[in-house]
Design a protein around this motif. Structure first.
Motif, PDB file in Angstrom:
ATOM      1  N   GLY A  70       8.029   5.077 -13.974  1.00  0.00           N
ATOM      2  CA  GLY A  70       9.106   4.490 -13.181  1.00  0.00           C
ATOM      3  C   GLY A  70       8.997   4.762 -11.697  1.00  0.00           C
ATOM      4  N   GLN A  71       7.863   5.277 -11.229  1.00  0.00           N
ATOM      5  CA  GLN A  71       7.691   5.559  -9.796  1.00  0.00           C
ATOM      6  C   GLN A  71       7.544   4.259  -9.010  1.00  0.00           C
ATOM      7  N   TYR A  72       8.295   4.153  -7.915  1.00  0.00           N
ATOM      8  CA  TYR A  72       8.219   3.018  -6.993  1.00  0.00           C
ATOM      9  C   TYR A  72       7.332   3.425  -5.828  1.00  0.00           C
ATOM     10  N   PHE A  73       6.189   2.770  -5.705  1.00  0.00           N
ATOM     11  CA  PHE A  73       5.237   3.126  -4.659  1.00  0.00           C
ATOM     12  C   PHE A  73       5.707   2.622  -3.287  1.00  0.00           C
ATOM     13  N   ASP A  74       5.238   3.274  -2.254  1.00  0.00           N
ATOM     14  CA  ASP A  74       5.552   2.885  -0.881  1.00  0.00           C
ATOM     15  C   ASP A  74       4.678   1.687  -0.519  1.00  0.00           C
ATOM     16  N   MET A  75       5.133   0.506  -0.916  1.00  0.00           N
ATOM     17  CA  MET A  75       4.319  -0.696  -0.796  1.00  0.00           C
ATOM     18  C   MET A  75       3.971  -1.023   0.645  1.00  0.00           C
ATOM     19  N   LYS A  76       4.926  -0.849   1.538  1.00  0.00           N
ATOM     20  CA  LYS A  76       4.689  -1.205   2.943  1.00  0.00           C
ATOM     21  C   LYS A  76       3.582  -0.344   3.539  1.00  0.00           C
ATOM     22  N   SER A  89       1.324  17.033 -12.718  1.00  0.00           N
ATOM     23  CA  SER A  89       2.311  16.167 -12.077  1.00  0.00           C
ATOM     24  C   SER A  89       2.230  14.773 -12.675  1.00  0.00           C
ATOM     25  N   TYR A  90       3.301  14.004 -12.512  1.00  0.00           N
ATOM     26  CA  TYR A  90       3.294  12.612 -12.946  1.00  0.00           C
ATOM     27  C   TYR A  90       3.455  11.662 -11.766  1.00  0.00           C
ATOM     28  N   GLU A  91       3.788  12.199 -10.611  1.00  0.00           N
ATOM     29  CA  GLU A  91       4.003  11.386  -9.425  1.00  0.00           C
ATOM     30  C   GLU A  91       2.725  11.315  -8.604  1.00  0.00           C
ATOM     31  N   VAL A  92       2.380  10.100  -8.181  1.00  0.00           N
ATOM     32  CA  VAL A  92       1.200   9.901  -7.341  1.00  0.00           C
ATOM     33  C   VAL A  92       1.675   9.778  -5.896  1.00  0.00           C
ATOM     34  N   SER A  93       1.312  10.716  -5.069  1.00  0.00           N
ATOM     35  CA  SER A  93       1.797  10.713  -3.685  1.00  0.00           C
ATOM     36  C   SER A  93       1.143   9.600  -2.881  1.00  0.00           C
ATOM     37  N   THR A  94       1.873   9.122  -1.889  1.00  0.00           N
ATOM     38  CA  THR A  94       1.311   8.123  -0.985  1.00  0.00           C
ATOM     39  C   THR A  94       0.076   8.678  -0.293  1.00  0.00           C
ATOM     40  N   GLU A  95       0.131   9.967   0.063  1.00  0.00           N
ATOM     41  CA  GLU A  95      -1.011  10.586   0.746  1.00  0.00           C
ATOM     42  C   GLU A  95      -2.271  10.529  -0.112  1.00  0.00           C
ATOM     43  N   LYS A  96      -2.114  10.732  -1.418  1.00  0.00           N
ATOM     44  CA  LYS A  96      -3.288  10.678  -2.284  1.00  0.00           C
ATOM     45  C   LYS A  96      -3.843   9.261  -2.364  1.00  0.00           C
ATOM     46  N   ILE A  97      -2.948   8.273  -2.444  1.00  0.00           N
ATOM     47  CA  ILE A  97      -3.404   6.883  -2.484  1.00  0.00           C
ATOM     48  C   ILE A  97      -4.181   6.543  -1.217  1.00  0.00           C
ATOM     49  N   LEU A  98      -3.669   6.976  -0.075  1.00  0.00           N
ATOM     50  CA  LEU A  98      -4.363   6.687   1.189  1.00  0.00           C
ATOM     51  C   LEU A  98      -5.705   7.396   1.254  1.00  0.00           C
ATOM     52  N   SER A  99      -5.774   8.584   0.687  1.00  0.00           N
ATOM     53  CA  SER A  99      -7.049   9.320   0.707  1.00  0.00           C
ATOM     54  C   SER A  99      -8.085   8.639  -0.181  1.00  0.00           C
ATOM     55  N   ILE A 100      -7.645   8.087  -1.317  1.00  0.00           N
ATOM     56  CA  ILE A 100      -8.568   7.346  -2.183  1.00  0.00           C
ATOM     57  C   ILE A 100      -9.055   6.085  -1.485  1.00  0.00           C
ATOM     58  N   ILE A 101      -8.149   5.423  -0.767  1.00  0.00           N
ATOM     59  CA  ILE A 101      -8.556   4.254   0.013  1.00  0.00           C
ATOM     60  C   ILE A 101      -9.622   4.650   1.027  1.00  0.00           C
ATOM     61  N   MET A 152      -9.720   4.524 -10.270  1.00  0.00           N
ATOM     62  CA  MET A 152      -8.351   4.751 -10.748  1.00  0.00           C
ATOM     63  C   MET A 152      -7.693   5.905 -10.013  1.00  0.00           C
ATOM     64  N   ILE A 153      -6.488   5.630  -9.510  1.00  0.00           N
ATOM     65  CA  ILE A 153      -5.714   6.642  -8.799  1.00  0.00           C
ATOM     66  C   ILE A 153      -4.731   7.274  -9.772  1.00  0.00           C
ATOM     67  N   GLY A 154      -4.803   8.572  -9.919  1.00  0.00           N
ATOM     68  CA  GLY A 154      -3.894   9.279 -10.807  1.00  0.00           C
ATOM     69  C   GLY A 154      -3.221  10.438 -10.105  1.00  0.00           C
ATOM     70  N   PRO A 155      -2.225  11.028 -10.756  1.00  0.00           N
ATOM     71  CA  PRO A 155      -1.525  12.177 -10.164  1.00  0.00           C
ATOM     72  C   PRO A 155      -2.372  13.431 -10.243  1.00  0.00           C
ATOM     73  N   ASP A 156      -1.990  14.427  -9.483  1.00  0.00           N
ATOM     74  CA  ASP A 156      -2.643  15.724  -9.595  1.00  0.00           C
ATOM     75  C   ASP A 156      -2.290  16.356 -10.933  1.00  0.00           C
ATOM     76  N   ASP A 157      -3.114  17.284 -11.381  1.00  0.00           N
ATOM     77  CA  ASP A 157      -2.852  17.963 -12.646  1.00  0.00           C
ATOM     78  C   ASP A 157      -1.473  18.612 -12.638  1.00  0.00           C
ATOM     79  N   ILE A 162       1.285   1.543   2.062  1.00  0.00           N
ATOM     80  CA  ILE A 162       0.005   1.389   1.364  1.00  0.00           C
ATOM     81  C   ILE A 162      -0.661   0.075   1.735  1.00  0.00           C
ATOM     82  N   THR A 163       0.129  -0.994   1.791  1.00  0.00           N
ATOM     83  CA  THR A 163      -0.430  -2.299   2.150  1.00  0.00           C
ATOM     84  C   THR A 163      -1.015  -2.275   3.554  1.00  0.00           C
TER      85      THR A 163
END
Length: 467
Positions: free
Chosen positions: A230-236, A198-210, A191-196, A238-239
């Motif tokens: 309501g955060q819209y992820f950078d789908m392009k 914060s409520y926003e999950v950065s694209t950089e964090k998602i890529l690091s988890i990948i 599970m990818i979550g925000p940093d303590d 991340i994909t």
């Protein structure tokens, strides 16, 4: 979508508002210039009396409620009644022939082709080829069906990367799929979550988890828009990155379809699912949509035997030319329609086609253009109020959100605030313990409604603080 590239369409700047922005006249001036203002008349707006009614009532066309809950259930397009009555008349007068006979004065085509017709109308909304879109079932059912094809775990690669606060139905579907393949969700769900703090999950964090889990992960499955924040992820981005690491990529577009600009085909997404009762306005529990990239929908023949990607097959996924032969030799339709499993409800399709007829009269670019402005106006007026009474946890960057703003209140305020909103004929929704979600939908909401909402909201906050 318009002639400019999708990347340029996404980069819509947040508008600036003058010092007079916090006035009814200013809001009305914005409505006067609204390029989508005529679309409001295409919907039935409940009156304040209607919205509070505890009995079945006739829609009233006066004193409208302020409906900011399209992120949960969109309002009814006026076309729905016409389409449903046409369907009922067709059934009543020609019976089974409705499957095959196109009636000249009907807004719909014959039932047998209605799902494909709806898919063609829905394709521009999600940036897909018509052949890459299918219409069937519900979002969660479709998620299970597509995971049956795209989640193919091995002892080495069996993890699924998901959102830390994924909608429960997605979480349960993922969990059960993992168990069904004999793996332990405690190990296989990343599970990818925000940093303590914060409520926003950065694209950089998602890529690091990948990066961290790529060697043991089979599937990345995230929401296009996170329902809570309501955060819209950078789908392009991340994909592309996940696929470069050998992962299959799927997206849940429940809160993105009909809300933000999406280009599933150009972004090379493997598969996606969405419901149609939120921003697409097809009615409660309405028939859902799904997407499969064209490379996964290919059907080739070797010695007259079809070769295709494994899927949980059903009769309705069979090639239309031979579907009625009933020979129990599955020859799938090319594209997403080959993933369909059963005869779809014509009642549901009629309602969806009516809703899609509204979208057909505009474009997602024009819808998004108003959405960015309308949401920014709401944000601007909220920030003029008491800054210490709440926090907007939706990203401030318009490229990272849709039309929804999630407002985090101080503890203990939400019930008093909601009682006042409901008394004033305002509909939003709450996610306990302390978040309300407000979604001014560009197709039927106005700047004046945003202004009036904020006045009541500020009064309710003052009442909470006075307690």
């Amino acid at each position: 979508m318009g002639s400019m590239p999708i990347e340029e369409q996404q980069k819509m700047e947040k508008p600036l508002f003058s010092a007079e922005a916090n006035s009814l006249q200013y809001a009305q001036s914005l409505d006067a210039k609204d390029h989508l203002r005529s679309f409001r008349s295409k919907f039935i707006i409940p009156s304040k009396t209607n919205i509070k009614s505890k009995t079945v009532s006739i829609p009233e066309d006066n004193d409208p409620a302020i409906y900011f809950c399209g992120n949960s259930l969109g309002l009814q397009p006026r076309a729905v009644a016409e389409y449903l009555q046409t369907h009922l008349n067709t059934w009543a007068t020609i019976g089974v022939n409705g499957h095959f006979r196109k009636l000249e004065d009907s807004p719909m085509i014959q039932w047998q082709l209605l799902a494909e017709h709806a898919a063609e109308q829905a394709a521009p909304i999600v940036g897909a080829l018509p052949s890459e879109v299918g219409i069937m079932g519900s979002l969660t059912m479709n998620l299970h069906l597509l995971m049956g094809s795209f989640y193919t775990p091995t002892a080495q690669k069996h993890k699924i990367i998901l959102d830390w606060k994924s909608f429960p139905s997605d979480h349960f579907a993922i969990e059960s799929q993992i168990r069904g393949h004999g793996y332990d969700p405690k190990d296989a769900m990343v599970m990818i979550g925000p940093d303590d703090g914060s409520y926003e999950v950065s694209t950089e964090k998602i890529l690091s988890i990948i990066d961290e889990h790529a060697s043991t992960t089979a599937l990345l499955l995230l929401p296009g828009i996170q329902y809570y924040t309501g955060q819209y992820f950078d789908m392009k981005t991340i994909t592309t990155y996940a696929q470069s690491k050998g992962l299959i990529v799927g997206w849940d577009l429940a809160h993105a379809a009909g809300n933000v600009l999406v280009q599933l085909h150009d972004w090379n997404v493997d598969f996606a699912v969405w419901c149609t009762y939120k921003y697409m306005n097809a009615g409660p529990g309405s028939i859902a949509g799904f997407y499969v990239h064209e490379r996964h929908g290919k059907v080739e023949y070797v010695d007259d035997k079809p070769v295709f990607r494994h899927r949980l097959s059903g009769w309705y996924g069979g090639d239309q030319v031979g579907r009625m032969n009933m020979d129990n030799s599955f020859r799938p339709s090319p594209g997403a329609s080959g993933y369909q499993v059963s005869n779809p409800s014509a009642v549901d399709l009629a309602s969806l086609c009516a809703a899609l007829s509204v979208f057909n009269a505009t474009s997602m670019f024009d819808i998004r253009r108003k959405s960015v402005s309308l949401t920014a106006y709401l944000e601007h007026l909220l920030h003029l109020g008491p800054s210490d009474a709440f926090k907007i946890i939706t990203p401030a960057n318009p490229e990272a959100r849709g039309t929804q703003l999630s407002i985090l209140l101080k503890p203990g305020r939400i019930e008093t605030l909601f009682d006042m909103l409901e008394e004033a004929g305002i509909v939003a929704d709450k996610r306990k313990p302390d978040v309300i979600r407000v979604a001014p939908v560009p197709l039927y909401n106005t700047y004046e409604e945003v202004w009036r909402f904020v006045q009541i909201f500020n009064e309710a906050l003052a009442k909470c603080e006075a307690k």
